[in-house]
Scaffold this active site. Structure first.
Site, PDB file in Angstrom:
ATOM      1  N   SER A  10       0.840  -1.198   0.000  1.00 57.94           N
ATOM      2  CA  SER A  10       0.000   0.000   0.000  1.00 57.94           C
ATOM      3  C   SER A  10       0.871   1.242   0.000  1.00 57.94           C
ATOM      4  O   SER A  10       1.645   1.468   0.937  1.00 57.94           O
ATOM      5  CB  SER A  10      -0.912   0.020   1.229  1.00 57.94           C
ATOM      6  OG  SER A  10      -1.533   1.286   1.352  1.00 57.94           O
ATOM      7  N   HIS A  35      -1.029  -1.311  -4.472  1.00 57.59           N
ATOM      8  CA  HIS A  35      -2.303  -1.004  -3.821  1.00 57.59           C
ATOM      9  C   HIS A  35      -2.414   0.496  -3.560  1.00 57.59           C
ATOM     10  O   HIS A  35      -1.518   1.099  -2.954  1.00 57.59           O
ATOM     11  CB  HIS A  35      -2.428  -1.763  -2.504  1.00 57.59           C
ATOM     12  CG  HIS A  35      -3.791  -1.683  -1.891  1.00 57.59           C
ATOM     13  ND1 HIS A  35      -4.851  -2.467  -2.308  1.00 57.59           N
ATOM     14  CD2 HIS A  35      -4.268  -0.904  -0.905  1.00 57.59           C
ATOM     15  CE1 HIS A  35      -5.921  -2.181  -1.599  1.00 57.59           C
ATOM     16  NE2 HIS A  35      -5.599  -1.221  -0.737  1.00 57.59           N
ATOM     17  N   ASP A  37      -4.744   3.372  -1.908  1.00 57.84           N
ATOM     18  CA  ASP A  37      -5.841   3.697  -0.996  1.00 57.84           C
ATOM     19  C   ASP A  37      -6.337   5.109  -1.267  1.00 57.84           C
ATOM     20  O   ASP A  37      -5.601   6.079  -1.082  1.00 57.84           O
ATOM     21  CB  ASP A  37      -5.366   3.590   0.462  1.00 57.84           C
ATOM     22  CG  ASP A  37      -5.146   2.150   0.889  1.00 57.84           C
ATOM     23  OD1 ASP A  37      -6.075   1.350   0.741  1.00 57.84           O
ATOM     24  OD2 ASP A  37      -4.043   1.837   1.370  1.00 57.84           O
ATOM     25  N   MET A  39      -8.933   7.953  -0.198  1.00 58.30           N
ATOM     26  CA  MET A  39      -9.763   8.357   0.932  1.00 58.30           C
ATOM     27  C   MET A  39     -10.236   9.792   0.751  1.00 58.30           C
ATOM     28  O   MET A  39      -9.490  10.634   0.249  1.00 58.30           O
ATOM     29  CB  MET A  39      -8.974   8.234   2.237  1.00 58.30           C
ATOM     30  CG  MET A  39      -8.351   6.867   2.468  1.00 58.30           C
ATOM     31  SD  MET A  39      -7.445   6.817   4.029  1.00 58.30           S
ATOM     32  CE  MET A  39      -6.649   5.221   3.909  1.00 58.30           C
ATOM     33  N   HIS A  68      -8.412   0.954  -4.206  1.00 58.83           N
ATOM     34  CA  HIS A  68      -9.435   0.766  -3.170  1.00 58.83           C
ATOM     35  C   HIS A  68     -10.082   2.125  -2.879  1.00 58.83           C
ATOM     36  O   HIS A  68      -9.444   3.023  -2.315  1.00 58.83           O
ATOM     37  CB  HIS A  68      -8.762   0.183  -1.915  1.00 58.83           C
ATOM     38  CG  HIS A  68      -9.647   0.098  -0.725  1.00 58.83           C
ATOM     39  ND1 HIS A  68      -9.152  -0.146   0.546  1.00 58.83           N
ATOM     40  CD2 HIS A  68     -10.998   0.197  -0.581  1.00 58.83           C
ATOM     41  CE1 HIS A  68     -10.147  -0.177   1.409  1.00 58.83           C
ATOM     42  NE2 HIS A  68     -11.276   0.037   0.752  1.00 58.83           N
ATOM     43  N   MET A  70     -12.236   4.379  -0.872  1.00 55.67           N
ATOM     44  CA  MET A  70     -12.884   4.645   0.413  1.00 55.67           C
ATOM     45  C   MET A  70     -13.514   6.024   0.331  1.00 55.67           C
ATOM     46  O   MET A  70     -13.111   6.967   1.023  1.00 55.67           O
ATOM     47  CB  MET A  70     -11.856   4.548   1.540  1.00 55.67           C
ATOM     48  CG  MET A  70     -11.413   3.138   1.828  1.00 55.67           C
ATOM     49  SD  MET A  70      -9.978   3.024   2.927  1.00 55.67           S
ATOM     50  CE  MET A  70      -8.646   3.084   1.716  1.00 55.67           C
ATOM     51  N   MET A 139     -11.318  -6.094   5.198  1.00 51.90           N
ATOM     52  CA  MET A 139     -10.578  -5.149   6.026  1.00 51.90           C
ATOM     53  C   MET A 139     -10.403  -5.741   7.417  1.00 51.90           C
ATOM     54  O   MET A 139     -11.378  -6.055   8.095  1.00 51.90           O
ATOM     55  CB  MET A 139     -11.331  -3.815   6.125  1.00 51.90           C
ATOM     56  CG  MET A 139     -11.422  -3.038   4.823  1.00 51.90           C
ATOM     57  SD  MET A 139      -9.811  -2.616   4.109  1.00 51.90           S
ATOM     58  CE  MET A 139      -9.074  -1.644   5.433  1.00 51.90           C
ATOM     59  N   ASP A 177      -6.567  -6.690   4.143  1.00 55.21           N
ATOM     60  CA  ASP A 177      -5.875  -5.410   4.311  1.00 55.21           C
ATOM     61  C   ASP A 177      -6.047  -4.923   5.738  1.00 55.21           C
ATOM     62  O   ASP A 177      -7.168  -4.757   6.215  1.00 55.21           O
ATOM     63  CB  ASP A 177      -6.468  -4.385   3.335  1.00 55.21           C
ATOM     64  CG  ASP A 177      -5.785  -3.021   3.412  1.00 55.21           C
ATOM     65  OD1 ASP A 177      -4.835  -2.861   4.186  1.00 55.21           O
ATOM     66  OD2 ASP A 177      -6.226  -2.116   2.672  1.00 55.21           O
TER      67      ASP A 177
END
Length: 221
Positions: A10, A35, A37, A39, A68, A70, A139, A177
Site C-alpha cells: 500500500s 495497492h 488507498d 480516501m 481501493h 474509500m 478489512m 488489508d
C-alpha cells in the site's frame, strides 16, 4: 481454490515526497500489485489521493494497480480512476445505494471489480454479487489510517469467504488489508487469503529492505 499469495504494497505508507521512486522500488522488489488507498475525509477520516496522482504513477510500473475507493459516493469517480490507469477498482457496499449497478459500471469500463468488507460488514453483503466480482477485500482494521492492529475476529470471515469462493467455482481473489505483518500474514493465509495488502510492513527499512519485506510476507524461505 486458493491461489499462490500475491503481495500488494500500500503506497499509503510510502514516502509521498517521492512516490514515483517508491512505486518503482516496490515493483523491482517483487510486489505483485500496487495497492492505492483512495480516501475522501468523509467515508473515512483521512484524505489521500485522487485520479491525477494515479495517472502520474501509472508510468512508473506495469504491475496491476489495485485501487481501493474509500469514498462516498463512489460512482461519479469510477470512470476517472479507470481512465487514470486502475486495473482493479474496489468499492464498499456502503459507498452507494446500488452495489450491483456500481459493479456493472466498473466491469463496463473493462476493469476488474472488487467489493470491500469493513470489520462490521458481514460476509453476506457480497453473497448476491459473487457472480460478478473478481476480488473480495476483507478489512482487518477499520479503514482510514495505516499502522493499525489486526482485528482477530476477521479470520473467521476470511475462512467463511474462502469456503464460499471455492464452492462457487469462480476465479475470485480473496484479499486482506490491515495490520498485515510477518506475524499476521501467515494466519490470514491459513484462513484462506491469497492476496495481502501491506503498508508499514512493506515500506519499513527503506528501499534496500523492500525485497526481504515482501518475501517475508509471502512466506518465502
Amino acid at each position: 481454490m486458493q491461489k499462490p499469495v500475491r503481495i500488494a504494497p500500500s503506497i499509503l505508507s510510502a514516502d509521498f515526497a517521492r512516490l514515483g521512486e517508491e512505486v518503482r522500488a516496490i515493483d523491482a522488489a517483487g510486489a505483485d500489485w500496487i495497492h492505492v488507498d483512495v480516501m475522501d475525509g468523509h467515508f473515512v477520516p483521512n484524505i489521500t489521493i485522487g485520479p491525477a496522482v494515479v495517472k502520474a504513477l501509472r508510468k512508473h510500473s506495469a504491475k496491476p494497480f489495485d485501487v481501493h475507493l474509500m469514498i462516498t459516493p463512489a460512482d461519479p469517480f469510477i470512470e476517472a480512476f479507470a481512465n487514470a490507469g486502475a486495473d482493479c477498482i474496489s468499492v464498499h457496499p456502503e459507498s452507494g445505494p446500488h452495489l450491483h449497478r456500481t459493479i456493472q459500471t466498473i466491469k463496463a469500463l473493462g476493469k476488474r471489480a472488487g467489493v470491500v468488507l469493513n470489520p462490521a460488514t458481514p460476509a453476506s453483503a457480497i453473497y448476491h454479487v459473487m457472480d460478478m466480482i473478481d476480488l473480495i477485500l476483507v478489512m482487518s482494521v477499520n479503514p482510514g489510517f495505516g499502522g493499525q492492529k489486526f482485528i482477530e475476529g476477521q479470520l473467521d470471515k476470511i475462512a467463511d469467504l474462502r469456503m464460499r469462493i471455492d464452492a462457487s467455482g469462480r476465479d475470485i481473489d480473496l484479499e486482506v488489508d490491515g495490520g498485515i505483518d510477518r506475524e499476521t500474514a501467515p494466519r490470514a493465509i491459513e484462513a484462506g487469503a491469497d492476496a495481502l495488502v501491506a503498508g508499514t510492513a512493506t515500506f519499513t527499512g527503506g528501499p534496500d529492505a523492500y525485497a526481504a519485506n515482501i518475501a517475508a510476507l509471502r512466506g518465502d524461505r
